[in-house]
Design an enzyme around this catalytic site. Structure first.
Site, PDB file in Angstrom:
ATOM      1  N   SER A 179       0.835  -1.195   0.000  1.00 45.30           N
ATOM      2  CA  SER A 179       0.000   0.000   0.000  1.00 45.30           C
ATOM      3  C   SER A 179       0.874   1.250   0.000  1.00 45.30           C
ATOM      4  CB  SER A 179      -0.960  -0.041   1.191  1.00 45.30           C
ATOM      5  OG  SER A 179      -1.990   0.905   1.059  1.00 45.30           O
TER       6      SER A 179
ATOM      7  N   GLU B  93      -9.310  -4.980  -4.425  1.00 41.42           N
ATOM      8  CA  GLU B  93      -8.622  -4.023  -3.560  1.00 41.42           C
ATOM      9  C   GLU B  93      -9.567  -3.124  -2.763  1.00 41.42           C
ATOM     10  OE1 GLU B  93      -5.474  -3.586  -2.847  1.00 41.42           O
ATOM     11  OE2 GLU B  93      -4.271  -4.501  -4.436  1.00 41.42           O
TER      12      GLU B  93
ATOM     13  N   HIS C  86      -7.842  -5.447  -0.181  1.00 39.48           N
ATOM     14  CA  HIS C  86      -6.611  -4.748   0.172  1.00 39.48           C
ATOM     15  C   HIS C  86      -6.131  -5.183   1.553  1.00 39.48           C
ATOM     16  CE1 HIS C  86      -3.761  -1.463  -0.285  1.00 39.48           C
ATOM     17  NE2 HIS C  86      -4.065  -1.009   0.924  1.00 39.48           N
TER      18      HIS C  86
END
Length: 512
Positions: A190, A318, A412
């Site tokens: 990330s 995600e 995610h």
């Protein structure tokens, strides 16, 4: 194998440190790589750590940098800052012997450039160090306004400069912990992956690592104009200007909380900040022309990563992490707004809809936000690396989380517990169940083995990503190698250029 009753000592450039042994891995915590960034050093580039006499106990993690609270990976919230010694590293090593020459993996944590720290239990390096035969390093770096705001009187990208200083510490000291300073892999997820991408383009980071792993790369780099406007918005919440002389007297923790106010109002700022208003954080690296002269995609396409092996990829679903509370209720209005703001040209929203016939409004919303924020920036990083003559390897994680009855899909941050095997630390119990299934543990073992193999020799165990074949490793219960599976999105974004995001009002003036 290390004796559990020993307390190994290692000499660093600043003095000796004493660690602890657990599960046959030596751990050294809270070692300063730079001076505390307070007083005259606040908002300055990191300064070399001061030496010490005798042996420094390295049994406790250094203090986290001041944290935002609006985003948190777990129910307990983000940790409080307990001191001013934020800039520290932690080392896990199965063989603290200068003759070992083990590969080194340096983890850059995520957290939207607003929260996170190297001592998070989710990043415990014991399993990866022991099973992978690597020396694992985590670090803290400055967050929020302290590390990433563009301020008058301060260098840009101070958080990135902190990361570079940590890598310089690794180069100078890691051999004493059993690591090979010429075999360093920097990896992150990330915002950590966005940082890894920025490090690939930062001239000061050249030569500090040999390989890079970027998990779910963010595509929201800022232009100086947009970065300055965002900093001004945060400072205005305090009635101040975005300059060092105004902000130096503000308590760092209070300043971190002020950024929360702007983060909460991001959707309301789309008219001025454009697509960036769809990011979950108001902070990101800025293409300032000095620390970061150009975007990672531009730099890699020009050959900046030709001598670096790159492994990058994303999860399939995600954005479901960020939309979790609204799943099942996202309708046409939200989908129309997101498609209008984010869908790439040529074709824009109509072309996006045509590429996904039969998709619901919610599915379109989740696809375009996932593409814009993580999936396509990750893919384009590999495309640009290949175009620039470097080696790239691509994966997609498709394993379905049991969280929320399976509604999250492969969201995610799902990859982080798999890499570290830390299934008892947040957010793993929510994503994997408590306890996780045997199949989840098997996949975790596979991912750790592939990441460690890449760190050792630059080959994760599947072919390079090279157009037009675009070979991609699918990480799931039955791992397979296929052509890149999200081909509809790939074609939609094929001509899009990920670059620094402009201030929308300036962009509108140019368009007019």
């Amino acid at each position: 194998m290390l004796d559990e009753n020993t307390a190994p000592e290692v000499r660093t450039a600043n003095g000796r440190v004493r660690g602890r042994v657990r599960d046959h891995v030596a751990t050294f915590r809270g070692i300063p790589y730079a001076q505390p960034p307070t007083g005259r050093l606040r908002f300055a580039a990191p300064a070399p750590a001061s030496p010490w006499d005798g042996v420094r106990e390295a049994a406790e993690f250094g203090s986290p940098a001041p944290q935002a609270q609006i985003m948190s990976p777990g129910p307990a919230g983000n940790p409080e800052t307990t001191g001013d010694d934020w800039l520290t590293v932690n080392v896990w090593t199965p063989q603290p012997d200068s003759a070992a020459r083990l590969p080194v993996m340096v983890w850059i944590h995520g957290g939207g450039w607003m929260f996170g720290h190297g001592g998070d239990p989710a990043y415990d390096g014991t399993l990866l160090a022991r099973e992978g035969g690597v020396v694992l390093v985590t670090c803290n770096y400055r967050l929020g306004m302290e590390g990433w705001a563009l301020l008058e009187g301060a260098p840009a990208n101070r958080g990135l400069l902190d990361q570079i200083a940590a890598l310089e510490w690794v180069r100078e000291n890691i051999s004493g912990f059993g690591g090979d300073p010429h075999k360093v892999t920097v990896f992150g997820q990330s915002a950590g992956a966005g940082s890894v991408a920025a490090l690939l383009a930062a001239p000061r980071a050249r030569g500090l690592f040999r390989r890079a792993i970027a998990e779910s790369v963010t595509g929201s780099l800022l232009s100086p104009e947009l970065a300055a406007d965002i900093s001004g918005a945060v400072a205005a919440e305090l009635g101040l200007r975005p300059i060092v002389t105004d902000l130096a007297a503000v308590d760092p923790e209070f300043l971190a909380r002020t950024g929360d106010l702007v983060a909460a109002s991001l959707p309301e700022r789309a008219e001025r900040w454009g697509a960036f208003a769809y990011s979950p954080s108001p902070y990101s690296p800025v293409v300032d022309g000095a620390v970061l002269p150009r975007s990672p995609w531009e730099a890699l396409a020009a050959g900046a990563g030709r001598d670096i092996e790159l492994l990058t990829g994303h999860t399939r679903d995600e954005f479901r992490t960020f939309a979790a509370a609204r799943l099942g209720s996202i309708g046409d209005d939200e989908a129309d707004t997101a498609l209008s703001a984010l869908a790439p040209e040529p074709g824009g929203a109509p072309a996006f809809r045509a590429a996904y016939p039969g998709a619901t409004a919610e599915e379109l919303y989740l696809t375009v936000t996932s593409d814009w924020l993580f999936r396509m920036p990750s893919l384009h990083l590999a495309e640009c690396q290949s175009a620039g003559g470097g080696a790239a390897y691509v994966y997609e994680l498709t394993w379905r989380s049991p969280g929320m009855g399976g509604a999250l899909g492969a969201p995610h941050i799902l990859d982080t517990p798999l890499v570290f095997g830390t299934f008892t630390a947040d957010p793993a119990p929510f994503l994997f169940g408590d306890p996780p299934s045997p199949r989840a543990r098997t996949l975790s073992e596979l991912v750790r083995a592939r990441w460690a193999a890449f760190a050792r020799g630059g080959d994760p165990g599947w072919p390079e990503y090279v157009p037009p074949r675009r070979v991609t490793q699918i990480l799931d219960n039955d791992p397979v190698v296929v052509a890149y599976p999200e081909d509809a999105s790939r074609r939609l974004w094929e001509r899009h250029r990920f670059d620094q995001l402009p201030l929308a009002s300036i962009w509108q003036q140019v368009s007019d």
